[in-house]
Write a protein that holds these residues in place. Structure first.
Motif, PDB file in Angstrom:
ATOM      1  N   GLY A 447     -60.579   3.724  32.294  1.00  0.00           N
ATOM      2  CA  GLY A 447     -60.247   4.973  31.626  1.00  0.00           C
ATOM      3  C   GLY A 447     -59.212   4.828  30.528  1.00  0.00           C
ATOM      4  N   GLU A 448     -58.932   5.947  29.840  1.00  0.00           N
ATOM      5  CA  GLU A 448     -57.933   5.945  28.774  1.00  0.00           C
ATOM      6  C   GLU A 448     -56.555   5.537  29.289  1.00  0.00           C
ATOM      7  N   ASP A 449     -56.248   5.918  30.533  1.00  0.00           N
ATOM      8  CA  ASP A 449     -54.961   5.573  31.117  1.00  0.00           C
ATOM      9  C   ASP A 449     -54.872   4.096  31.477  1.00  0.00           C
ATOM     10  N   GLY A 450     -56.002   3.411  31.449  1.00  0.00           N
ATOM     11  CA  GLY A 450     -55.996   1.998  31.819  1.00  0.00           C
ATOM     12  C   GLY A 450     -55.452   1.092  30.735  1.00  0.00           C
ATOM     13  N   LEU A 451     -55.590   1.505  29.470  1.00  0.00           N
ATOM     14  CA  LEU A 451     -55.161   0.642  28.371  1.00  0.00           C
ATOM     15  C   LEU A 451     -53.653   0.387  28.383  1.00  0.00           C
ATOM     16  N   PRO A 452     -52.785   1.398  28.585  1.00  0.00           N
ATOM     17  CA  PRO A 452     -51.351   1.106  28.677  1.00  0.00           C
ATOM     18  C   PRO A 452     -51.014   0.120  29.790  1.00  0.00           C
ATOM     19  N   LYS A 453     -51.762   0.153  30.886  1.00  0.00           N
ATOM     20  CA  LYS A 453     -51.530  -0.793  31.980  1.00  0.00           C
ATOM     21  C   LYS A 453     -51.911  -2.210  31.551  1.00  0.00           C
ATOM     22  N   ILE A 454     -52.963  -2.323  30.736  1.00  0.00           N
ATOM     23  CA  ILE A 454     -53.344  -3.629  30.194  1.00  0.00           C
ATOM     24  C   ILE A 454     -52.225  -4.152  29.295  1.00  0.00           C
ATOM     25  N   VAL A 455     -51.646  -3.261  28.498  1.00  0.00           N
ATOM     26  CA  VAL A 455     -50.543  -3.657  27.611  1.00  0.00           C
ATOM     27  C   VAL A 455     -49.382  -4.219  28.426  1.00  0.00           C
ATOM     28  N   GLU A 456     -49.053  -3.570  29.556  1.00  0.00           N
ATOM     29  CA  GLU A 456     -47.981  -4.055  30.419  1.00  0.00           C
ATOM     30  C   GLU A 456     -48.273  -5.476  30.896  1.00  0.00           C
ATOM     31  N   THR A 457     -49.536  -5.724  31.285  1.00  0.00           N
ATOM     32  CA  THR A 457     -49.908  -7.065  31.749  1.00  0.00           C
ATOM     33  C   THR A 457     -49.826  -8.078  30.617  1.00  0.00           C
ATOM     34  N   LEU A 458     -50.251  -7.684  29.414  1.00  0.00           N
ATOM     35  CA  LEU A 458     -50.173  -8.592  28.268  1.00  0.00           C
ATOM     36  C   LEU A 458     -48.723  -8.996  27.993  1.00  0.00           C
ATOM     37  N   ARG A 459     -47.796  -8.074  28.175  1.00  0.00           N
ATOM     38  CA  ARG A 459     -46.379  -8.396  27.984  1.00  0.00           C
ATOM     39  C   ARG A 459     -45.906  -9.385  29.047  1.00  0.00           C
ATOM     40  N   LYS A 460     -46.342  -9.180  30.283  1.00  0.00           N
ATOM     41  CA  LYS A 460     -45.915 -10.043  31.384  1.00  0.00           C
ATOM     42  C   LYS A 460     -46.377 -11.486  31.192  1.00  0.00           C
ATOM     43  N   VAL A 461     -47.585 -11.662  30.646  1.00  0.00           N
ATOM     44  CA  VAL A 461     -48.108 -13.025  30.459  1.00  0.00           C
ATOM     45  C   VAL A 461     -47.833 -13.551  29.055  1.00  0.00           C
ATOM     46  N   ASP A 462     -46.949 -12.841  28.330  1.00  0.00           N
ATOM     47  CA  ASP A 462     -46.438 -13.310  27.028  1.00  0.00           C
ATOM     48  C   ASP A 462     -47.548 -13.495  25.981  1.00  0.00           C
ATOM     49  N   LEU A 463     -48.344 -12.432  25.819  1.00  0.00           N
ATOM     50  CA  LEU A 463     -49.426 -12.479  24.823  1.00  0.00           C
ATOM     51  C   LEU A 463     -49.152 -11.602  23.611  1.00  0.00           C
ATOM     52  N   MET A 464     -47.994 -10.939  23.599  1.00  0.00           N
ATOM     53  CA  MET A 464     -47.650 -10.088  22.465  1.00  0.00           C
ATOM     54  C   MET A 464     -46.924 -10.911  21.394  1.00  0.00           C
ATOM     55  N   LYS A 465     -47.052 -10.487  20.147  1.00  0.00           N
ATOM     56  CA  LYS A 465     -46.357 -11.165  19.056  1.00  0.00           C
ATOM     57  C   LYS A 465     -44.850 -11.036  19.245  1.00  0.00           C
ATOM     58  N   LYS A 466     -44.130 -12.046  18.821  1.00  0.00           N
ATOM     59  CA  LYS A 466     -42.673 -11.990  18.893  1.00  0.00           C
ATOM     60  C   LYS A 466     -42.166 -11.038  17.822  1.00  0.00           C
ATOM     61  N   GLN A 467     -41.215 -10.202  18.206  1.00  0.00           N
ATOM     62  CA  GLN A 467     -40.656  -9.234  17.254  1.00  0.00           C
ATOM     63  C   GLN A 467     -39.678  -9.915  16.296  1.00  0.00           C
TER      64      GLN A 467
END
Length: 467
Positions: A447-467
């Motif tokens: 669902g739509e609410d699932g995407l923010p949870k995916i973002v949280e997981t991406l942060r935990k496994v260090d897949l986001m760009k460095k600021q």
């Protein structure tokens, strides 16, 4: 006669609605079970309509002849009609067959398909359904269920729904707003007609129905079969809970083909996973159980313990994904395992052009794609459509939101056992699956609410760009 005016806002709206049944169990088997051991579970029903480990089905009431029943009260309505809420489905079909409304070939097909026990069918017509009054009174929709099945609507609860504010709220899984009604019907057992009770949620609005005209739409009423059964059993030191519902294709509580879930007692049921059916295997905390049988009344469930299984292949969290290969909308081959060999994560987005929540999620998904480190993760869309026109519409949406990552094309009319939605048990859209380079499902959100949870997981496994 009591009266309620219904209003409110649903907490969550989903694409499909489906009935709910949960199981209470007492088990008789050793605390330490070995592979191949049978588990006999005694099932005791209790009512808990708030529990919902299954998606619910919604059934429209059956329109009947205008002269079948004349209401003894019209409740101030200028337009109204009387419909039927079918409870005892098999008896209802049998009565229709005897009256000539259902031909012999069709009824024989019913018997074969649903394994109908004809000894449980009364030779005489019985009360296999209840009548429901639905009328329009200015901006109100009035619904009255003849719950005691006595042909008198004046001694039943009157529900009024504000059509100006609540119709949109009910167009989804707004089960919390739908009133619960206990209805009396008749069944045939051991040569006798017996009275039984069933619980139904009454939905005044829905969209899963082909209306003849606007008046038909406004006068149609829906019912959601409800029952609940909860319980638990033990394997060694592991305490498990069981959830079961009767076959969702019908209105009648027939448990011989149940839908089943098993989970560790302290965990939440994963409603994203498709419930298991007769003959299939349910896995909970790596313990595997095969559904062997259940009786009609749902009082006895038989399972076969298949043992402890690590590294199970599938589409649930902690599963290892099987071989995944498909063709893109541009007819090029996409192999997920090849992408994983590059030591990259893969995010699968299951969507469709027909799915409103999917389209609404696209801007956020596009933004997310600009925020992740694309050297570490690959986005893949899985476009599920019902026809080629839908695929053309999907291309329009992709262009509209400037989606430039690969898209696997899936048609509902060409679903092979190896297709992405089938092999990964995708039942709801959108669904997001994050797969690690080792081929394990790290996160599965819906669902739509699932995407923010995916973002949280991406942060935990260090897949986001460095600021």
């Amino acid at each position: 006669m009591s009266k309620y005016i219904l209003q409110g806002t649903p907490k969550n709206c989903m694409k499909t609605a489906m009935l709910t049944l949960i199981v209470t169990v007492t088990s008789i088997f050793p605390l330490i079970a070995s592979q191949g051991d049978s588990i006999i579970v005694r099932v005791t029903p209790t009512l808990d309509p708030s529990s919902s480990p299954f998606v619910r089905y919604v059934f429209p009431a059956v329109t009947v002849s205008k002269n079948e029943i004349v209401p003894n009260e019209t409740f101030g309505c200028t337009e109204y009609r009387i419909d039927r809420l079918v409870i005892n489905r098999f008896q209802y079909w049998f009565d229709n067959y005897k009256s000539g409304q259902r031909d012999a070939k069709q009824f024989m097909s019913d018997i074969e398909r649903d394994a109908i026990d004809t000894t449980l069918l009364s030779p005489n017509k019985i009360k296999s359904y209840v009548h429901v009054f639905c009328g329009l009174k200015k901006a109100k929709k009035v619904v009255v269920v003849d719950a005691d099945n006595d042909g008198d609507f004046t001694n039943d609860t009157v529900f009024e729904f504000d059509t100006l504010t609540t119709e949109k709220q009910y167009l989804g899984d707004a089960i919390g707003l739908a009133p619960l009604v206990k209805v009396r019907y008749e069944s045939f057992s051991k040569g006798k007609v017996v009275s039984k009770y069933a619980f139904r949620r009454i939905k005044p609005f829905d969209i899963a129905y082909n209306y003849r005209n606007d008046l038909d739409r406004r006068l149609t009423v829906y019912s959601v079969p409800i029952g609940s059964r909860t319980g638990e059993f033990r394997i060694g030191e592991n305490l498990f809970k069981v959830a079961m519902m009767f076959s969702p294709e019908g209105h009648q509580e027939d448990y011989r083909k149940p839908y089943l879930r098993i989970q560790k007692a302290e965990k939440v049921y994963d409603i994203q996973e498709a419930p298991a059916q007769m003959g299939e295997i349910v896995v909970a905390d790596s313990h595997a159980f095969k559904i062997v049988s259940c009786n009609w009344e749902g009082t006895e469930l038989k399972l076969l313990y298949e043992g402890y299984q690590e590294n199970r292949v599938g589409g649930m969290e902690n599963n290892l994904v099987p071989t995944l290969e498909g063709k893109s909308l541009n007819h090029t081959l996409i192999n997920i395992q090849t992408l994983l060999l590059g030591k990259r994560y893969v995010l699968l987005d299951f969507w469709g052009s027909w799915c409103g929540p999917c389209i609404r999620s696209m801007p956020a998904l596009k933004t997310l794609h600009t925020q992740v480190d694309t050297t570490k993760i690959q986005f893949i869309g899985i476009d599920y459509e019902y026809n080629t026109a839908g695929q053309a519409s999907a291309q329009v949406q992709l262009s509209r939101f400037k989606i430039n990552w690969p898209q696997v094309a899936e048609l509902s009319t060409a679903q092979a056992p190896s297709s992405f939605p089938v092999i990964l048990s995708i039942k709801n859209y959108p669904t997001f699956l994050l797969i690690s380079p080792e081929g394990k499902v790290v996160a599965r959100e819906i669902g739509e609410d699932g995407l923010p949870k995916i973002v949280e997981t991406l942060r935990k496994v260090d897949l986001m760009k460095k600021q």
